[in-house]
Design an enzyme around this catalytic site. Structure first.
Site: not given
Length: 154
Positions: A79, A81, A83-84, A130, A132, A151
């Site tokens: 969470k 960003g 995918t952005w 990608k 995590h 963030r």
């Protein structure tokens, strides 16, 4: 605190987004929170939990992935960003052309823990991977490129 007429216009504090009202629990807001369904997790070893919808085999293959020199990793906490950033990097690799489908997006920028090492090995190059994973579990190579996204989750 807001006046009664101010809150009446907004039909109660749950429709106001100021700092004072945002933290006020109301019966309507409590009902919404009670309906939240949290994902189930499974122990993947190394003191790390993954969502149950992820395959343990795919996760284990992700841990064993050997990065190629042309690999680019997008490494984030969930969470933040991801995918952005995947879309931005994908558009850069594709010279500004956006993805036309979810399948094209997912095969060009695979989610390593969910899809496994095979997806990263077979992705179209150049592409981004990608993940995590915490740093100690992230497949590392001094030749690969890493984008770290963070963030303030306030």
């Amino acid at each position: 605190m807001h006046t009664a007429s101010y809150l009446a216009e907004r039909k109660g504090p749950e429709n106001c987004r100021c700092n004072l009202c945002f933290d006020i629990p109301s019966s309507k807001m409590a009902d919404k929170e009670e309906k939240k369904i949290l994902p189930d997790y499974q122990d993947a070893g190394f003191g790390f939990n993954i969502p149950k919808m992820f395959s343990i085999d795919a996760y284990n293959s992700a841990l064993g992935y050997n990065p190629r020199p042309d690999d680019m990793f997008i490494v984030t906490y969930p969470k933040c960003g991801t995918t952005w950033v995947q879309n931005i990097v994908g558009c850069i690799f594709r010279e500004g052309k956006p993805f036309t489908s979810a399948i094209e997006f997912l095969t060009s920028t695979p989610f390593l823990e969910m899809a496994g090492a095979e997806a990263a090995e077979s992705m179209k190059r150049p592409g981004a991977i990608k993940l995590h994973l915490p740093f100690n579990l992230t497949p590392y190579s001094k030749d690969a490129k890493y984008i770290f996204v963070a963030r303030n989750q306030r």
